[in-house]
Every structure is written in structure tokens, then in C-alpha cells.
Write an enzyme that holds these catalytic residues in place. Structure first.
Site, PDB file in Angstrom:
ATOM      1  N   SER A 113       7.117   0.732   0.689  1.00 15.34           N
ATOM      2  CA  SER A 113       8.000   1.076   1.814  1.00 15.34           C
ATOM      3  C   SER A 113       9.199   0.144   1.891  1.00 15.34           C
ATOM      4  O   SER A 113      10.314   0.593   2.120  1.00 15.34           O
ATOM      5  CB  SER A 113       7.245   0.968   3.137  1.00 15.34           C
ATOM      6  OG  SER A 113       6.186   1.865   3.192  1.00 15.34           O
ATOM      7  N   HIS A 134      10.804   5.910  -3.189  1.00 14.92           N
ATOM      8  CA  HIS A 134      10.301   5.798  -1.815  1.00 14.92           C
ATOM      9  C   HIS A 134      10.239   7.173  -1.163  1.00 14.92           C
ATOM     10  O   HIS A 134      11.255   7.779  -0.840  1.00 14.92           O
ATOM     11  CB  HIS A 134      11.184   4.851  -0.996  1.00 14.92           C
ATOM     12  CG  HIS A 134      10.724   4.732   0.416  1.00 14.92           C
ATOM     13  ND1 HIS A 134      11.544   4.924   1.501  1.00 14.92           N
ATOM     14  CD2 HIS A 134       9.490   4.470   0.934  1.00 14.92           C
ATOM     15  CE1 HIS A 134      10.840   4.780   2.611  1.00 14.92           C
ATOM     16  NE2 HIS A 134       9.597   4.503   2.288  1.00 14.92           N
ATOM     17  N   GLU A 146      13.850   8.287  -2.095  1.00 16.06           N
ATOM     18  CA  GLU A 146      14.873   7.324  -2.516  1.00 16.06           C
ATOM     19  C   GLU A 146      14.465   6.777  -3.884  1.00 16.06           C
ATOM     20  O   GLU A 146      13.359   6.242  -4.026  1.00 16.06           O
ATOM     21  CB  GLU A 146      14.959   6.181  -1.502  1.00 16.06           C
ATOM     22  CG  GLU A 146      15.490   6.630  -0.147  1.00 16.06           C
ATOM     23  CD  GLU A 146      15.335   5.552   0.915  1.00 16.06           C
ATOM     24  OE1 GLU A 146      16.247   4.719   1.040  1.00 16.06           O
ATOM     25  OE2 GLU A 146      14.293   5.544   1.603  1.00 16.06           O
ATOM     26  N   ASN A 185      14.796   3.003   5.512  1.00 18.16           N
ATOM     27  CA  ASN A 185      14.145   2.104   6.466  1.00 18.16           C
ATOM     28  C   ASN A 185      15.107   1.092   7.074  1.00 18.16           C
ATOM     29  O   ASN A 185      14.880   0.611   8.194  1.00 18.16           O
ATOM     30  CB  ASN A 185      12.939   1.411   5.826  1.00 18.16           C
ATOM     31  CG  ASN A 185      11.676   2.234   6.046  1.00 18.16           C
ATOM     32  OD1 ASN A 185      11.509   2.841   7.099  1.00 18.16           O
ATOM     33  ND2 ASN A 185      10.817   2.291   5.039  1.00 18.16           N
TER      34      ASN A 185
HETATM   35  N1  LIG Z   1       2.247   5.767   5.152  1.00 17.04           N
HETATM   36  C1  LIG Z   1       3.564   5.965   5.078  1.00 17.04           C
HETATM   37  O1  LIG Z   1       4.183   6.585   5.962  1.00 17.04           O
HETATM   38  C2  LIG Z   1       4.323   5.477   3.869  1.00 17.04           C
HETATM   39  C3  LIG Z   1       5.601   6.001   3.613  1.00 17.04           C
HETATM   40  C4  LIG Z   1       6.288   5.581   2.471  1.00 17.04           C
HETATM   41  C5  LIG Z   1       5.712   4.632   1.635  1.00 17.04           C
HETATM   42  N2  LIG Z   1       4.478   4.116   1.921  1.00 17.04           N
HETATM   43  C6  LIG Z   1       3.913   3.137   1.004  1.00 17.04           C
HETATM   44  O2  LIG Z   1       3.012   3.811   0.125  1.00 17.04           O
HETATM   45  C7  LIG Z   1       1.965   2.919  -0.246  1.00 17.04           C
HETATM   46  C8  LIG Z   1       0.627   3.529   0.139  1.00 17.04           C
HETATM   47  O3  LIG Z   1       0.600   3.747   1.526  1.00 17.04           O
HETATM   48  P1  LIG Z   1      -0.490   4.706   2.222  1.00 17.04           P
HETATM   49  O4  LIG Z   1       0.016   4.933   3.610  1.00 17.04           O
HETATM   50  O5  LIG Z   1      -0.778   5.848   1.339  1.00 17.04           O
HETATM   51  O6  LIG Z   1      -1.718   3.712   2.286  1.00 17.04           O
HETATM   52  P2  LIG Z   1      -3.293   4.081   2.306  1.00 17.04           P
HETATM   53  O7  LIG Z   1      -3.977   2.905   2.851  1.00 17.04           O
HETATM   54  O8  LIG Z   1      -3.505   5.417   2.946  1.00 17.04           O
HETATM   55  O9  LIG Z   1      -3.641   4.231   0.751  1.00 17.04           O
HETATM   56  C9  LIG Z   1      -3.659   3.150  -0.135  1.00 17.04           C
HETATM   57  C10 LIG Z   1      -4.689   3.469  -1.190  1.00 17.04           C
HETATM   58  O10 LIG Z   1      -4.614   2.462  -2.204  1.00 17.04           O
HETATM   59  C11 LIG Z   1      -5.930   2.237  -2.655  1.00 17.04           C
HETATM   60  N3  LIG Z   1      -5.976   0.960  -3.371  1.00 17.04           N
HETATM   61  C12 LIG Z   1      -5.885  -0.285  -2.856  1.00 17.04           C
HETATM   62  N4  LIG Z   1      -5.979  -1.192  -3.863  1.00 17.04           N
HETATM   63  C13 LIG Z   1      -6.098  -0.487  -5.011  1.00 17.04           C
HETATM   64  C14 LIG Z   1      -6.228  -0.844  -6.392  1.00 17.04           C
HETATM   65  N5  LIG Z   1      -6.239  -2.128  -6.764  1.00 17.04           N
HETATM   66  N6  LIG Z   1      -6.342   0.134  -7.293  1.00 17.04           N
HETATM   67  C15 LIG Z   1      -6.357   1.423  -6.938  1.00 17.04           C
HETATM   68  N7  LIG Z   1      -6.225   1.837  -5.652  1.00 17.04           N
HETATM   69  C16 LIG Z   1      -6.105   0.878  -4.701  1.00 17.04           C
HETATM   70  C17 LIG Z   1      -6.776   2.273  -1.383  1.00 17.04           C
HETATM   71  O11 LIG Z   1      -8.142   2.452  -1.675  1.00 17.04           O
HETATM   72  C18 LIG Z   1      -6.138   3.454  -0.668  1.00 17.04           C
HETATM   73  O12 LIG Z   1      -6.767   4.686  -0.999  1.00 17.04           O
HETATM   74  C19 LIG Z   1       2.266   1.590   0.453  1.00 17.04           C
HETATM   75  O13 LIG Z   1       2.995   0.760  -0.401  1.00 17.04           O
HETATM   76  C20 LIG Z   1       3.096   2.028   1.639  1.00 17.04           C
HETATM   77  O14 LIG Z   1       3.905   1.004   2.136  1.00 17.04           O
HETATM   78  C21 LIG Z   1       3.766   4.530   3.015  1.00 17.04           C
END
Ligand SMILES: NC(=O)c1ccc[n+]([C@@H]2O[C@H](COP(=O)([O-])OP(=O)(O)OC[C@H]3O[C@@H](n4cnc5c(N)ncnc54)[C@H](O)[C@@H]3O)[C@@H](O)[C@H]2O)c1
Length: 303
Positions: A113, A134, A146, A185
Site C-alpha cells: 500500500s 498498487h 498504480e 494514497n
Molecule cells: N486491504 C486493502 O485495502 C489493500 C489495498 C491495497 C494494497 N494492500 C496491500 O496488499 C497486501 C495484502 O493486504 P491484504 O489486505 O490482502 O492482507 P491480508 O491480511 O488479507 O492477506 C495477507 C495474506 O498474506 C499471507 N502471508 C503472510 N505471510 C506470508 C508468507 N510469508 N508467505 C505467504 N503468504 C503469507 C497471510 O496468510 C494472508 O493470507 C499488503 O501489502 C497491503 O498493504 C491492501
């Protein structure tokens, strides 16, 4: 870009499963990996439920293959996108591991993010193939992606990635410099900083801030960006407005003490039932459903 690429999505959480869904619906073969069995095992069920809900081709889920072995998940991929938890050290470790198993031409992307892509990718042997993509939540409803290049990213990797997302029905934009928060962001949190400050300074309450935005310029924002708006009213008028108001707008460098105090008091928003405002279970469900409905309607009217 090949019409059918091999995509690996690392992380099957909120974003990862949705990103996998978009690429599978676009006809690509998608491998998805997660270290948490519960999230990996439920990924296809969640994708199928989304496809059903949106009226999209449910057979797309058959192109998604979960794989609990990271090396096997990325080995044949043309493109790997990481969507694991927002943790710099974790992402660095993961990409170092991924780089050991992929093909020489595989492009590597992070869906962080706000963490600079440069920090995540700096330890790689070949940094020219690494970049940021992103996405916005939910990935299958919000069009923007992005695409962030670092000082090392090759133009070919950026062009290929932009073409991949365009062909999958997304709206990719190229962010030329790898700054924290990228473009979306930064803009979003510039607005949130002032929104919080208005409450902190007692100018209005939190509900009023949200009403003002939703019932005024928020109505236009989806079709009228701020710079289009500035041109529409005139850059001279924009300058005059800025000469009067900018000096009074919040400009502190760190987070607001008001926000810090909410967190300290465990007023964490939906998860504790109170943040800037109080949120019962019904109000939470109603707001979530309203946002989803709005995004679905916007997607339908785009089509
Ligand atoms: N949620 C949002 O609105 C959003 C928007 C844009 C970007 N992001 C970014 O996307 C990424 C994921 O966010 P999310 O909301 O999907 O989080 P989430 O917690 O829903 O999912 C993260 C996943 O990563 C897995 N994980 C953690 N360590 C791991 C590893 N070593 N190997 C394999 N899998 C692993 C977890 O088990 C989990 O299923 C983050 O970097 C977040 O900042 C999130």
C-alpha cells in the site's frame, strides 16, 4: 504481452484472492500461494462466490491453482505479484526467495500500500524486472492499478505490466517516481489529514466532515478530478482560493494527536465499535453494503 500468461499471486488474503480472480477472468492461468492453509484452501471458494455475486464467468475459477509450495508456485510464472501482509522485512525475504526460483525474464511486482518499492526490491540480484502494482480494494471492482517504477525498473517491464493490466480490464497508470503512498494514497491521506484536523480543531464533528464531502465535491469526484476542476473554474480562481485558505489548512508533518489519542483509548473504529463515531453491528453492515453496492453500480455503468 502474451494473450495467456502464467501468473503467480503470493498471498491469498483480501487482496491476493481478488487479484487472482481478475487475472483468471482475463483468461490467464493463475497459481496462488499462501503460507496459511486456511487462506489458501478457501481461496477458490471465495473467488467463486465473488464471480457468482458479480454475474461473471464462474468457469474462471478453474484457471486458479492453489499451491502451498512457494518455489513450485512461481517456477513457471511470467509474472509474480506479491500481496502478503504489509511488512517490509517479510516482503524483502519473500522476494529474495522468489528470485531464486523464477525464470530470468519473470517480472516481479509488489502490491504494497505505502512501502517504497525501492526498499522492498533493493536486495534483488536483478532489480530491472521489479516494480510495484498498487491495486485498490476490492480488486475486481475498483479499476485503478498504480504501476510504480523504481530507478532500476526497465521500461520493458513497466510496459508489459501496464499491457497486462489493461488487457485484464483494469485502468493502470504509470507512477514515475517511487514515493511513499505513490499517487492515490498521498492524495487520499492529504484529505484525511485535513478531515481529522477539522474535527480536532472543533470546526465541525466527524459526521459533518463526511456529509460535506459526500454531498458536495465527492459527488463529482468520480468524473471530475481536482486538476480538471481547477481548469474548469480557472487556474486564476484556484490561485486566489489558495492565497486565502492554504495557510490555514493542516500541514503538520506527523499524525494528528487526536488520532493518536483515539488509538490509545482503543477507539479503533469498526473493530472496537467506536472510532471517530460509534458503530453498532447494523450500522457497520449497512455501510459496507452501501459501498459494495455503489462500486457494483459504477462497474456496471462502466461496462
Ligand atoms: N486491504 C486493502 O485495502 C489493500 C489495498 C491495497 C494494497 N494492500 C496491500 O496488499 C497486501 C495484502 O493486504 P491484504 O489486505 O490482502 O492482507 P491480508 O491480511 O488479507 O492477506 C495477507 C495474506 O498474506 C499471507 N502471508 C503472510 N505471510 C506470508 C508468507 N510469508 N508467505 C505467504 N503468504 C503469507 C497471510 O496468510 C494472508 O493470507 C499488503 O501489502 C497491503 O498493504 C491492501
Amino acid at each position: 504481452m502474451a494473450a495467456k500468461a502464467r501468473i503467480a499471486v503470493i498471498g491469498a488474503g483480501l487482496m491476493g484472492h481478488g487479484i487472482a480472480q481478475v487475472f483468471a477472468l482475463a483468461g490467464h492461468d493463475v497459481t496462488i500461494h499462501d503460507q496459511l492453509a486456511a487462506n489458501l484452501d478457501s481461496a477458490k471458494t471465495r473467488i467463486l462466490a465473488n464471480l457468482k455475486d458479480l454475474g461473471d464467468d464462474q468457469s474462471a475459477v478453474e484457471r486458479v491453482t492453489p499451491n502451498a509450495d512457494l518455489a513450485a508456485a512461481v517456477r513457471d510464472a511470467d509474472y509474480v505479484v506479491e500481496a502478503v501482509s504489509e511488512d517490509l522485512a517479510l516482503k524483502q525475504r519473500l522476494f529474495a526467495e522468489i528470485e531464486r526460483h523464477v525464470q530470468p525474464a519473470t517480472i516481479l511486482a509488489s502490491n504494497t500500500s505505502v512501502i517504497p518499492i525501492t526498499r522492498i526490491m533493493e536486495g534483488l540480484r536483478d532489480r530491472s524486472r521489479a516494480l510495484g502494482t498498487h491495486w485498490w480494494n476490492p480488486p475486481y471492482l475498483v479499476p485503478l492499478v498504480e504501476v510504480i517504477g523504481t530507478q532500476w525498473s526497465s521500461q520493458a517491464a513497466i510496459d508489459w505490466t501496464i499491457a497486462l493490466h489493461k488487457a485484464a480490464g483494469k485502468m493502470p497508470v504509470h507512477v514515475k517516481k517511487d514515493v511513499p503512498g505513490f499517487v492515490g494514497n498521498r492524495l487520499q491521506h492529504a484529505l484525511w489529514r485535513e478531515a481529522i484536523s477539522l474535527v480536532e480543531r472543533g470546526i465541525c464533528d466527524a459526521e459533518t466532515v463526511d456529509t460535506v464531502i459526500k454531498a458536495s465535491f465527492g459527488r463529482r469526484l468520480a468524473v471530475l478530478g481536482p486538476l480538471e476542476n481547477a481548469d474548469l473554474v480557472g487556474t486564476d480562481l484556484t490561485l486566489a482560493i489558495h492565497q486565502t485558505v492554504l495557510a490555514d489548512i493542516e500541514s503538520r508533518a506527523g499524525p494528528s494527536p487526536y488520532l493518536e489519542s483515539l488509538v490509545k483509548q482503543k477507539k479503533l473504529g469498526f473493530k472496537s465499535g467506536e472510532g471517530f463515531r460509534k458503530w453498532g453491528a447494523d450500522a457497520q453492515a449497512a455501510l459496507r453494503s452501501k459501498v459494495l453496492q455503489h462500486l457494483k453500480q459504477a462497474r456496471a455503468s462502466d461496462a
